[in-house]
Design a protein around this motif. Structure first.
Motif, PDB file in Angstrom:
ATOM      1  N   ARG A 138      48.597  -9.239 -16.032  1.00 41.24           N
ATOM      2  CA  ARG A 138      48.387  -7.786 -16.006  1.00 41.24           C
ATOM      3  C   ARG A 138      47.597  -7.381 -14.762  1.00 41.24           C
ATOM      4  NH1 ARG A 138      49.660  -2.827 -18.810  1.00 41.24           N
ATOM      5  NH2 ARG A 138      47.818  -1.504 -18.817  1.00 41.24           N
ATOM      6  N   LEU A 139      46.541  -8.120 -14.467  1.00 43.04           N
ATOM      7  CA  LEU A 139      45.707  -7.796 -13.311  1.00 43.04           C
ATOM      8  C   LEU A 139      46.475  -7.992 -11.998  1.00 43.04           C
ATOM      9  CD1 LEU A 139      42.321  -9.400 -14.412  1.00 43.04           C
ATOM     10  CD2 LEU A 139      42.844  -6.960 -14.233  1.00 43.04           C
ATOM     11  N   LEU A 140      47.198  -9.105 -11.895  1.00 43.90           N
ATOM     12  CA  LEU A 140      47.957  -9.371 -10.671  1.00 43.90           C
ATOM     13  C   LEU A 140      49.098  -8.383 -10.486  1.00 43.90           C
ATOM     14  CD1 LEU A 140      48.098 -13.273 -10.681  1.00 43.90           C
ATOM     15  CD2 LEU A 140      46.588 -11.780  -9.363  1.00 43.90           C
ATOM     16  N   GLU A 141      49.570  -7.835 -11.597  1.00 47.21           N
ATOM     17  CA  GLU A 141      50.623  -6.825 -11.550  1.00 47.21           C
ATOM     18  C   GLU A 141      50.074  -5.476 -11.114  1.00 47.21           C
ATOM     19  OE1 GLU A 141      54.332  -5.904 -14.579  1.00 47.21           O
ATOM     20  OE2 GLU A 141      52.284  -5.744 -15.334  1.00 47.21           O
ATOM     21  N   GLY A 142      48.748  -5.334 -11.174  1.00 44.86           N
ATOM     22  CA  GLY A 142      48.113  -4.072 -10.784  1.00 44.86           C
ATOM     23  C   GLY A 142      47.889  -3.127 -11.934  1.00 44.86           C
ATOM     24  N   GLY A 143      48.059  -3.624 -13.170  1.00 46.66           N
ATOM     25  CA  GLY A 143      47.864  -2.770 -14.335  1.00 46.66           C
ATOM     26  C   GLY A 143      46.398  -2.630 -14.702  1.00 46.66           C
ATOM     27  N   ALA A 144      46.094  -1.585 -15.455  1.00 55.30           N
ATOM     28  CA  ALA A 144      44.711  -1.339 -15.879  1.00 55.30           C
ATOM     29  C   ALA A 144      44.358  -2.241 -17.052  1.00 55.30           C
ATOM     30  CB  ALA A 144      44.551   0.125 -16.284  1.00 55.30           C
ATOM     31  N   LEU A 145      43.171  -2.815 -16.993  1.00 55.81           N
ATOM     32  CA  LEU A 145      42.706  -3.697 -18.059  1.00 55.81           C
ATOM     33  C   LEU A 145      41.857  -2.875 -19.025  1.00 55.81           C
ATOM     34  CD1 LEU A 145      43.012  -6.692 -18.732  1.00 55.81           C
ATOM     35  CD2 LEU A 145      40.795  -7.083 -17.674  1.00 55.81           C
ATOM     36  N   THR A 146      42.516  -2.126 -19.899  1.00 53.22           N
ATOM     37  CA  THR A 146      41.842  -1.224 -20.830  1.00 53.22           C
ATOM     38  C   THR A 146      41.528  -1.922 -22.148  1.00 53.22           C
ATOM     39  OG1 THR A 146      43.936  -0.464 -21.775  1.00 53.22           O
ATOM     40  CG2 THR A 146      43.105   0.715 -19.834  1.00 53.22           C
ATOM     41  N   GLY A 147      40.649  -1.293 -22.914  1.00 47.95           N
ATOM     42  CA  GLY A 147      40.340  -1.820 -24.238  1.00 47.95           C
ATOM     43  C   GLY A 147      41.566  -1.839 -25.131  1.00 47.95           C
TER      44      GLY A 147
END
Length: 297
Positions: A120-129
């Motif tokens: 998710r992080l490498l894809e550029g997505g937000a790491l939300t709760g």
């Protein structure tokens, strides 16, 4: 198959045993499959029938082929002694074994979830709760949303086959590390046969790699505890909930990426190293009384 007039004894030839063992594992699954799907003409895409095929196959291997055809792990013996030889009856100390299994599974679970988070992080997505909550929403792998609890049940018997039987035999012929590696290799070779079902070649390559890598942990855990119980718990839970923990990765990444993440996070290098270190730490503080020592050492 154990001996003949010429003095040949199968158990003295471990790599021949390995070949015949894997052949009989395949045969044990093929026999019920042929009866259920070919002879009876029942649908091959039926989950319950596939489950029945695997359960019957494991029963054939564990109760007939291994002890009475190959004479594993230490020659033909009465059923009670055979079950003792493969450590299937070793449940003591029950509390410590279960606690070790649960803590090992927590490590595995966190590594599986980490794969989705890293992607998710490498894809550029937000790491939300909300995202983190969805990764750990294990209820999606529980009834009525999923039949994973039942579908993963045969994994319990994979531990009996590859650690209880095969590794127990190899420990009578090789030092501990080599015996564990050989049993892990056998476990990996079996996964290579998934290519025959038309599975993606890259995906099968990943399966083979992580089956070997995680097989090293399962072998180490078995040797350190002298019991199949923690192996069965970790293997079962690891299969039950991996669908949820890897759901984002499976839905977003290519097969090739999934295979690589599988080798690193899901069932591969990271959880294997961490779980081995954890088991080593726990057993060094208070060794398990039934720890296995190879006869060749």
């Amino acid at each position: 198959m154990e001996g003949s007039k010429t003095g040949f004894r199968l158990l003295d030839h471990p790599f021949l045993v390995l070949f015949l063992f894997l052949l009989l594992v395949v045969l044990s699954l093929a026999i019920p499959g042929t009866i259920i799907f070919a002879a009876l003409g029942l649908p091959q895409n039926s989950g319950p029938l596939r489950f029945a095929q695997q359960m019957i196959g494991h029963a054939l291997m564990i109760l007939i082929f291994a002890p009475y055809v190959l004479g594993l792990p230490e020659g033909r013996k009465p059923l009670g002694r055979y079950l003792g030889d493969i450590r299937l009856l070793n449940f003591r100390p029950f509390g410590r074994l279960v606690a070790l299994a649960v803590t090992c599974y927590i490590i595995l679970m966190l590594c599986q979830a980490l794969g989705s988070i890293v992607y998710r992080l490498l894809e550029g997505g937000a790491l939300t709760g909300r995202f983190i909550g969805s990764v750990f929403d294990l209820s999606r792998d529980l009834p009525p949303s999923s039949i994973s609890l039942l579908a993963s049940f045969p994994s319990l018997f994979e531990e009996v086959v590859f650690r209880g039987i095969l590794l127990s035999y190899m420990l009578t012929r090789f030092p501990v590390k080599k015996a564990i590696a050989i049993s892990a290799a056998g476990f990996a070779i079996l996964h290579a046969l998934n290519i025959l079902d038309g599975s993606n070649a890259m995906w099968v390559t990943g399966q083979v790699a992580w089956a070997f890598i995680l097989g090293l942990f399962y072998g180490y855990l078995f040797v350190k505890t002298g019991s199949l119980l923690p192996n069965m718990i970790v293997h079962y839970l690891g299969n039950v909930f991996v669908g949820t923990l890897n759901n984002y990765l499976q839905a977003s990444a290519s097969i090739e990426t999934q295979a690589v993440y599988g080798v690193i996070f899901t069932f591969g290098i990271l959880p294997t190293v961490l779980m081995i270190l954890w088991v080593r730490y726990i057993s060094s503080r208070r060794p398990f009384e039934r720890e296995i020592v190879a006869e060749t050492n």
